[in-house]
Design a protein around this motif. Sequence first.
Motif, short mmCIF file in Angstrom:
data_model
loop_
_atom_site.label_atom_id
_atom_site.label_comp_id
_atom_site.label_asym_id
_atom_site.label_seq_id
_atom_site.Cartn_x
_atom_site.Cartn_y
_atom_site.Cartn_z
N PRO A 198 48.81 29.30 82.29
CA PRO A 198 49.96 29.84 83.05
C PRO A 198 49.85 31.34 83.30
N GLY A 199 50.25 31.76 84.48
CA GLY A 199 50.36 33.18 84.81
C GLY A 199 49.11 33.97 84.50
N GLU A 200 49.31 35.05 83.76
CA GLU A 200 48.18 35.91 83.39
C GLU A 200 47.81 35.73 81.92
N ASN A 204 45.79 38.53 79.88
CA ASN A 204 46.53 39.34 78.91
C ASN A 204 45.81 39.45 77.57
N ARG A 215 42.96 43.59 85.68
CA ARG A 215 44.03 43.18 86.61
C ARG A 215 43.74 43.77 88.00
N THR A 224 54.76 41.61 95.03
CA THR A 224 54.78 40.59 93.98
C THR A 224 56.19 40.14 93.61
N SER A 225 57.21 40.92 93.99
CA SER A 225 58.57 40.50 93.67
C SER A 225 59.52 41.02 94.75
N SER A 240 49.31 35.57 94.50
CA SER A 240 49.27 34.39 93.60
C SER A 240 47.92 33.71 93.67
N LEU A 243 45.46 35.84 91.70
CA LEU A 243 45.76 35.82 90.26
C LEU A 243 45.37 34.47 89.66
N ASN A 244 45.76 33.39 90.32
CA ASN A 244 45.45 32.07 89.77
C ASN A 244 43.94 31.83 89.71
N ASN A 247 42.74 34.06 86.72
CA ASN A 247 43.20 33.67 85.38
C ASN A 247 42.69 32.28 84.98
#
Lengths: 753, 450
Positions: A198-200, A204, A215, A224-225, A240, A243-244, A247
Amino acid sequence: MRLFSFYQKLLAIAILCFGVSGCIINSADDDVSSGSDNASFLSGKNLFKEKCANCHGDDGGGGSGGPSLIACATCNAGSETLINKISQSMPLSNADDCGQSCATDIATYILDGFNNDESQDLTPFFSKAVLLDSQQTLRKASLNLLGRLPTKAEIQQVEEFDLTGLDTALEEMMTEEAFFTRLTELFNDVLHQNKYLPGEAAINLLTDSEYQNRRWYRELNLCTSNCLTDEEKSQQQRFSRLLNAANDALAQEVYHLINYVVRNKRPLSEILTADYTMVNYYSARIYGIEEQYDFTLLTPTDDNYPSDTLLLNDGLYIQDPKDFRPAIVKNIPHAGILTSPMFLNRFPTTETNRNRHRSRMVQAIFLDTDILAISGTRPDATAAIASSTPTLDDNMCTGCHAVMDPVASTFQNWDSRGRYRPSRLYNNWHTDMLPRGYNGKIMPLANNVDSSLQWLAQQIVDDPRFARAIVKILFEGLSGQKVLPESDAAYQMQRQFLANVERLLIDSNMKLQAAIKALVKSEWWRVTDITDSEAETIYANFGSVRMLTPELLDRKIFATLGIHWLSSNQNRLTSTRSNSFRVLYGGIDSDSITKRITDPNGLMVAVQKRMANELSCRAVPLDFFREKTQRLLFPHIDKDQLPGDPALEVEVKNNIVHLHQRLLGETLTSDHSRISQSYEFLTEINFMGLADIAEDGSWQNRYLDWACGVTRHPSTGAELPDVERVSNDEQYIIRSWMALVNVLLADPKFLYE
Amino acid sequence: MKLQRRNFLKLAAALGASTLFPAVPSFTHAATTTPNRFFVMVNAGGGWDPTSFCDPKGNAPRDDGRGPVNHYVTDNIVQLENSPIHYAPFPDPTILEEVRTSALRTDMPISNFTGFFEKYASKMLIINGIDTQTVSHSVGSRNTWSGSDKEGFPSFAALFAAATAPGNPMSFISNGGYDFTDGLVSSSRVNDATVFQQLAFTNRLSPTDTSRHFFKPSILDRINREKLIRLNQSITSTTLSQRRVALAKRLNVQDDGLAEIVDRLEQIQQSLPNAELSRGLKGQAELAAAAFAAGISASANLSLGGFDTHGNHDRDHTNSLANLIDGVDHLWQMLELVGIADKTTVIMGSDFGRTPYYNDGQGKDHWNITSMIFMGAGISGNRVIGGTNSRVEALKINPTSFEIMTDQADEAGIKLTPAHIHIALRKLASIEDSVLLNQYGISKPFLNLL
């Protein structure tokens, strides 16, 4: 010992054992007179009980603390090898405790007592079992390994060449992408790396001090938001995507390593000894090594080729996320899985734990050895207080710590966050720990001091227990069954079977495909029925029938019905959303829930009911919408042909035969009682429905619910003209077939495999 | 061919009624029972430290020079009035400010041990000085919750569910901890209570829409009957391997009662702040209470991690204990709310204990001596049995009076182990004569501890 009489004896003992508590098959005492040196045998027996039985079991059958010595790889390598092994490294806690004479006697006892059988052919033992035939085995393997039904070519191949054809088909199957998805699942059940998907979550785990660009996708200044405008929303999607891709690749790098090794038919030992890791373009950027490789670009025929022209204009988005390459990260002495930051974080340590957890897990996963079972009990509370370094010098502790701590020490170049921190340079290791070592051997510092996990990896893969551990992972993952405990009457028979597979794996130079083929084709795997009821206790734990995991069930649904079970576009069985049935149906989340439930409970039965209702509602009308030649479920019948019409009995029964074959894997003739049973049920439902419509002719009763009917084109979404719709069901025909498909989807043969 | 109503009747006559409506053998599902007795196991995962809780020692120096056992001042240990119950001071002004402030939780109804012990002492039995004889998580957890360190022993919760409600849909709920069932029952786990709506009403197209169904009731009945017939054909087959038959039998478990749990969860939800079901240990407690009250479950494992405090023991362990007592308090409130508190026994325990001294990282490592707490139905409260000395070594007790032996060398004394506890527990649960226990015998004398 003659093979036939051995199995007769084994069978007899197996039967007797159900009434005799503590009975041990193949008792070592029975074999004293087998021509060996009796004095050496008896001496070996006493020494074995004193020094070995604690871990290997009184009967040599193994325990959670040590492997079985029946048909073990070293046992089969000849007495000299076994004597050397014992004298040089046993017992693990004190390798000097058993010299040449002691080792010779113990080896005599092990070989004559536990391994006095010339062949490991288990066929006679299965004389009262009915085995799946090669076609049924093909279907089972195909669904299990690939989540699809066998192709016509595969069926033909097996028809023509039987088990040899199956062998060829399996070999081919294990090159398909779906197989590697399954392989990832099998290994995730023990390595649990998917926790970091999930996510980062994976990114992390790395630190800026090591990887300044970890990153990198954030530095593109994409929204991003609170992204409101079209451009901002587009940016958010791009963010996204990057990132996906980054990650996911990082989180699953150990699975990509396993897949790379298997795909290229390299020795499986390389999953630990590889001096590289696996990266795609996106994870290579995390590590800062993307310039070293010329990664493949997506082409317009690829599934994930961007549809957004904005993305096409930027090479960043057309890098193939599935293109993984072996890569060396700067200054890292890779040791395959062992040095992956994700592996090291999934099995973490602390300042006071000193890598012991890592040692325990490595030995459990890759050596099938549970350290905690070696010396798990303390007889008295006062133990361990006498010394300030009890793990070094208190006998109550050293039995376990002598095995655990040397391996723990080999992790000393890696800190609690999984960062490479050579202890020689950082001076961060403990002086009151046993030195780096393995199995009684101390690691030579020369050439290894900063790369001790590479040394450890080599020790592990050279150990016969590595093959045992791999076969165990495969057996438990593919069959959904735990390896039998020693207390089970069939334990030794299963051990023989698994030892055979281990040998084949080793003989193949550790090609994983060899082990899977051996498992799938074995009698053990193929036991399905028995020839007489008296034999049922013997085969109580034989066979590979299992409740399908959420993942396997999802794939079987798609393979047979052509649709997934979805709700709001989320997969009911595999979605990671909290309200999916993944965990409830026995699955794992790779985080806090890491054990699968293998027996259904009332909630799972309710899931099966909803599944049968929802899927029959969607799949049946959809299949009638298709051209007859394209149908998966109804190639012999149409939606306006009344099931109860005597003139159509042949067509209806032919279609039922087809449904039984497709959904349940049953090859039946149209006069078989199960076909008749389904036929009668279908017609009865039809007449009940017709009677109901005759009484209540409302449109709600004459039409399918909108959630079931096909009123829009399944591919384009365009509204269909009335004539093409599948929604009018005035003869209750569609719903009758829905009822039959519903019943078949709840059949044990669909839910289990 | 289109069939009109009159044609249907003609066709029915032609085929004969027996073809249309064949006699269906009357098979039934596995019997369900309405449990009248419930057990909840609350697992402090990782190995709790009784000296930080119900077997306090304080910072008095040990006679062997190691220690202290705890950092808090011995004089601050609290004893409940008119009760043998002692507990560690929390919050304790003498411990480090950092520990105190991080552990204090203003959002909990019970944020200190005094509130917990005062509220529940009357229904509480504490057993200290239990020797788990291990410092291994897996062995300790198995020993504490099954009464045996041998592999293959089911947890007490699974055993109780199998003995009393084997056919119930969620007879044993597990949220982690030791939940091995040895195949006697299947454990159930639910991570989101909203799924019950979908599973309770499987014939509704949309769980909340009562007007649309996949099939009308009469058709649905026939479908369900057909499924049952086929299932029983598998179960009664004499030529299927035992494993296949056993797995088919497991499908014969009921899913009735799920609608009732929806109602019970609704009841619980309405009683909570913001009318939202909780997460974590409290959420586990709510589900267990609802499932018990709905009659579909007999036992539950609740589990909370965070007790394996090899570093920063005082801060982290106290925080975990605060969460633990808060969760247990919530559990009792939920049991009261749904009206089954008087039928429920709650047992708190852990893998083992923690060392009676601190390591270099201010943590505590594994120690084989532990405590367990029993609360509720069948438990005579306000009692403490067993104990430990200043080194947290188990003390022998008199097997009749359960008093700690004055002469610890006296061979008549007994050191308590999980085996003793479980023999008494089986008796308390009235399952000591169950045939299921034949293969899970424990060879220790019965002590009427509970």
